[in-house]
Design a protein around this motif. Structure first.
Motif, PDB file in Angstrom:
ATOM      1  N   MET A 167     -10.053   6.183   3.032  1.00  0.00           N
ATOM      2  CA  MET A 167      -9.973   5.991   4.478  1.00  0.00           C
ATOM      3  C   MET A 167     -10.831   7.026   5.211  1.00  0.00           C
ATOM      4  SD  MET A 167      -8.313   3.397   4.081  1.00  0.00           S
ATOM      5  CE  MET A 167      -8.177   2.683   5.689  1.00  0.00           C
ATOM      6  N   SER A 218       1.082  12.181   4.625  1.00  0.00           N
ATOM      7  CA  SER A 218       0.003  11.365   5.173  1.00  0.00           C
ATOM      8  C   SER A 218       0.135  11.271   6.688  1.00  0.00           C
ATOM      9  CB  SER A 218      -0.034   9.983   4.521  1.00  0.00           C
ATOM     10  OG  SER A 218       1.168   9.304   4.768  1.00  0.00           O
ATOM     11  N   VAL A 258      -8.064  -2.124  -1.867  1.00  0.00           N
ATOM     12  CA  VAL A 258      -8.482  -1.944  -0.476  1.00  0.00           C
ATOM     13  C   VAL A 258      -9.978  -1.601  -0.412  1.00  0.00           C
ATOM     14  CG1 VAL A 258      -8.130  -0.568   1.600  1.00  0.00           C
ATOM     15  CG2 VAL A 258      -6.174  -1.292   0.246  1.00  0.00           C
ATOM     16  N   TRP A 280      -6.263   7.704  -1.207  1.00  0.00           N
ATOM     17  CA  TRP A 280      -6.262   7.105   0.135  1.00  0.00           C
ATOM     18  C   TRP A 280      -7.042   7.953   1.111  1.00  0.00           C
ATOM     19  CZ3 TRP A 280      -5.359   2.323   0.255  1.00  0.00           C
ATOM     20  CH2 TRP A 280      -4.392   1.735  -0.576  1.00  0.00           C
ATOM     21  N   ARG A 331       4.590  10.148   2.093  1.00  0.00           N
ATOM     22  CA  ARG A 331       4.394   9.437   3.366  1.00  0.00           C
ATOM     23  C   ARG A 331       4.375  10.410   4.530  1.00  0.00           C
ATOM     24  NH1 ARG A 331       8.623   4.506   2.028  1.00  0.00           N
ATOM     25  NH2 ARG A 331       7.655   4.040   0.033  1.00  0.00           N
ATOM     26  N   LEU A 389      -3.862   3.963  11.841  1.00  0.00           N
ATOM     27  CA  LEU A 389      -3.341   4.274  10.507  1.00  0.00           C
ATOM     28  C   LEU A 389      -1.965   4.942  10.599  1.00  0.00           C
ATOM     29  CD1 LEU A 389      -6.462   5.512   8.517  1.00  0.00           C
ATOM     30  CD2 LEU A 389      -5.271   3.336   8.308  1.00  0.00           C
ATOM     31  N   MET A 414       0.832  -1.217   0.000  1.00  0.00           N
ATOM     32  CA  MET A 414       0.000   0.000   0.000  1.00  0.00           C
ATOM     33  C   MET A 414       0.856   1.252   0.000  1.00  0.00           C
ATOM     34  SD  MET A 414      -2.847  -1.135   2.744  1.00  0.00           S
ATOM     35  CE  MET A 414      -3.549   0.452   3.101  1.00  0.00           C
ATOM     36  N   ILE A 415       1.806   1.261   0.937  1.00  0.00           N
ATOM     37  CA  ILE A 415       2.603   2.477   1.127  1.00  0.00           C
ATOM     38  C   ILE A 415       3.762   2.526   0.124  1.00  0.00           C
ATOM     39  CG2 ILE A 415       4.390   1.791   2.768  1.00  0.00           C
ATOM     40  CD1 ILE A 415       2.163   4.263   4.103  1.00  0.00           C
ATOM     41  N   LEU A 450      -1.893  10.547  -2.912  1.00  0.00           N
ATOM     42  CA  LEU A 450      -2.351  10.502  -1.539  1.00  0.00           C
ATOM     43  C   LEU A 450      -3.863  10.665  -1.462  1.00  0.00           C
ATOM     44  CD1 LEU A 450      -0.993  10.187   1.132  1.00  0.00           C
ATOM     45  CD2 LEU A 450      -0.751  12.675   1.276  1.00  0.00           C
ATOM     46  N   ASP A 491      -3.903   0.139  -6.092  1.00  0.00           N
ATOM     47  CA  ASP A 491      -3.898  -0.215  -4.658  1.00  0.00           C
ATOM     48  C   ASP A 491      -5.142   0.267  -3.908  1.00  0.00           C
ATOM     49  OD1 ASP A 491      -1.548  -1.360  -5.262  1.00  0.00           O
ATOM     50  OD2 ASP A 491      -0.275  -0.101  -3.988  1.00  0.00           O
ATOM     51  N   PRO A 492      -5.529   1.557  -4.088  1.00  0.00           N
ATOM     52  CA  PRO A 492      -6.727   1.993  -3.337  1.00  0.00           C
ATOM     53  C   PRO A 492      -7.984   1.233  -3.773  1.00  0.00           C
ATOM     54  CG  PRO A 492      -5.590   3.871  -4.346  1.00  0.00           C
ATOM     55  CD  PRO A 492      -4.951   2.649  -4.881  1.00  0.00           C
TER      56      PRO A 492
END
Lengths: 56, 551
Positions: free
Chosen positions: B162, B13, B78, B158, B10, B50, B1-2, B155, B74-75
């Motif tokens: 989330m 976030s 999820v 995500w 990063r 998180l 994910m990251i 970003l 990836d998002p």
């Protein structure tokens, strides 16, 4: 001018109708505009192409 | 994910999560003993977990490959997982509340498990948790593929995903401790609503920026539906939730709308939530995944444009049909009724367009349960929009309103249309996204299909019966003009149907659990490597001939 319930009713019963009809005509023209035919044809077929990588 | 984020992304976030963490602490401090304090702790825990996850992998190597050369999946992955988790939770709550109606002792004498608190947990769980996450995930997929470009942010996807799930979590956990605005499908209180506005505007900006980067000249129609979903839900959410909290330390707020205006705004919101959350976005799925799975272009692209604008123009005015025979001015009721009847035209245009696309591919519908999910979804879409137009007619509504018929209608739409098109789309999407050749088990897709269909039919028929019986019993008079039946009489008459309804829901839930297992096993399957498709000799040993020395 004072805005009352009746003013708003009159407005929505007249202009509310007209703008919806105008929109509807606009949409119909866009949909059937001859030069848009190729665009739409391409759009509907292109989703079936390979799609594993973005185009550069 | 990251792994796909650069180190500065990063860090960003982490900063966002620290700010959120502080917001949680502030809510907990201001709220003290009020329910707001509990909600603050939930924000704190959610952002804390998180943050720990982000910090634990902040030193991992930076992405080396050229990110713009690949789609951002990836998002989406999820999102699919979260969507299925919410589906199981929301449908379980549904089965539970349905069973409570038949056997009231199932509330176990606790406050949190009463019908009034569990029912919004069910609706929020399935509509916003399951439906919303599926919409976010599929919209991210469709917009990238049809625009031939990567999402316009690393970003922000995500943040949207989330952040949206934090909203769902705050809403559902709030209901259990007694927080509610008492507005249907908008029960979450002011602080959660404000948070959703931030998340939703980010979603809108991300979507528009991605479309702006598209390599295709024309925006494919599925994106129009997703855009309508995003734009209108923002509008509805803001207007319906204009409210003043009692204080910064209280979860409770009061709406700014007085009396019948409040009712009108609520049902303008409520019906358009059905229209733009539960219809427009899912039509977006249908216009992409159904042609894709059938391997045939949509029957008529022009028809899809006409029905798009028909739906957006007409739905906006239909909400007042929820308020027939109320203090709402008669002409507004008429307006809602008329537009609801007119809505049948664009709705059937979409359903017909989907079914005509399958003309010439019916053998695929027979053999492939995934495509059958989408075909049956289109049929239920046609049926429930017909029923909806019919129920909106005032004299019909006098029989159906406040009865289980409405509940049956909603579930014909929510199970038969929304959930089936979602499962069909996910079964198309999951193997493509995880680069698997196919789903783990076609037989389990088949099992899921029949469980879902049987569950829906049992549910809907039970509610038709009970709703019409209820409606008729409530309007039956004796010779001396007194009501023939008491409310309790009608309640007793419902008993067998409530059992049948709970059973139908249980079948549907079982199907969903089978689907979760199948998706999980598909993800665990070995991926199809590029080599499998490369034009090279197959060097794998034929099964049963040469045992591999490695074993």
């Amino acid at each position: 001018m004072e805005i009352t319930h009746d003013t708003l009713v009159a407005f929505s019963k007249s202009w509310g109708l007209f703008y919806l009809i105008a929109f509807a005509i606009g949409v119909a023209i866009y949909t059937f505009w001859p030069s848009n035919r190729r665009r739409f044809h391409r759009a509907k077929h292109s989703i079936l192409d390979q799609d594993d990588k973005p185009w550069r | 994910m990251i792994a796909q984020l650069t180190s500065s992304e990063r860090q960003y976030s982490a900063v966002i999560l620290i700010l959120l963490l502080m917001a949680g602490i502030a809510m907990a401090a201001l709220g003290k003993a009020d329910a707001l304090g509990v909600q603050g702790v939930i924000v704190l825990l959610y952002s804390g977990v998180l943050l720990a996850f982000v910090l634990s992998s902040i030193d991992k190597p930076e992405p080396s490959e050229d990110r713009q050369a690949n789609y951002y999946d990836d998002p989406i992955k999820v999102g699919i997982v979260l969507s299925m988790v919410w589906a199981v939770f929301g449908m379980f709550m549904g089965v539970w509340v349905a069973a409570q109606l038949a056997w009231p002792n199932l509330a176990f004498d606790a406050a949190w498990s009463t019908f009034g608190r569990m029912r919004p947990a069910h609706t929020t769980g399935v509509i916003f948790g399951f439906g919303g996450n599926a919409l976010i995930a599929t919209s991210f997929h469709v917009v990238q593929r049809t625009s031939r470009t990567r999402l316009a942010g690393q970003l922000s996807p995500w943040f949207v995903l989330m952040g949206y799930n934090l909203f769902c979590l705050l809403a559902v956990s709030g209901y259990f401790i007694g927080i509610t605005q008492s507005k249907e499908y908008a029960e979450a209180e002011w602080y959660a609503d404000l948070w959703l506005v931030i998340v939703w505007v980010t979603y809108l900006v991300l979507y528009i920026r991605t479309l702006a980067r598209r390599k295709e000249p024309h925006i494919y129609v599925a994106n129009w539906y997703f855009m309508a979903f995003i734009v209108v839900v923002a509008m509805l959410h803001i207007v319906n939730n204009l409210a003043v909290p009692v204080s910064w330390g209280h979860a409770k707020s009061y709406t700014i709308w007085p009396g019948v205006q409040d009712a009108m705004v609520q049902w303008w919101y409520g019906h358009n939530a059905v229209a733009f959350f539960l219809t427009a976005g899912f039509l977006g799925m249908m216009y992409y995944y159904l042609p894709k799975r059938a391997g045939r272009p949509i029957f008529s692209y022009r028809l899809s444009i006409l029905s798009f604008w028909g739906i957006t123009f007409f739905y906006m005015w239909a909400g007042s049909h929820h308020l027939h025979y109320t203090a709402l001015p008669h002409w507004v009721q008429n307006l809602g009724m008329t537009f609801s009847v007119m809505l049948l035209v664009p709705s059937w245009a979409s359903a017909g367009n989907a079914l005509l696309t399958l003309n010439g591919a019916w053998h695929k519908v027979r053999d492939d349960a995934t495509l059958r999910f989408m075909m049956v979804a289109a049929v239920f879409y046609g049926l429930s929009t017909f029923e909806g137009s019919f129920l909106a007619i005032r004299p019909v509504n006098s029989l159906s309103h406040y009865t289980d018929w409405t509940v049956g209608h909603v579930h014909a739409g929510a199970l038969g249309w929304v959930a089936l098109i979602t499962f069909g789309s996910l079964y198309t999407l999951v193997p493509a996204l995880w680069k698997r050749e196919r789903m783990y088990s076609a037989a389990l897709v088949e099992v899921h299909f029949w469980l879902a269909l049987a569950g829906t039919l049992i549910y809907v028929f039970a509610m038709w019966n009970s709703g019409i019986i209820q409606g008729l019993m409530w309007r039956t008079y004796t010779e001396d003009n007194a009501l023939a039946y008491s409310f309790v009489d009608s309640l007793l008459a419902m008993y067998p149907y409530y059992i049948a309804r709970a059973f139908g829901g249980l079948l549907f839930l079982l199907g969903t659990i089978v689907g979760c297992y199948n998706i999980w096993m598909t993800v665990r399957m070995a991926p199809v490597t590029a080599q499998d498709h490369a034009d090279l000799p197959d060097r794998r040993a034929a099964p049963g001939i040469a045992p591999s020395p490695a074993e």
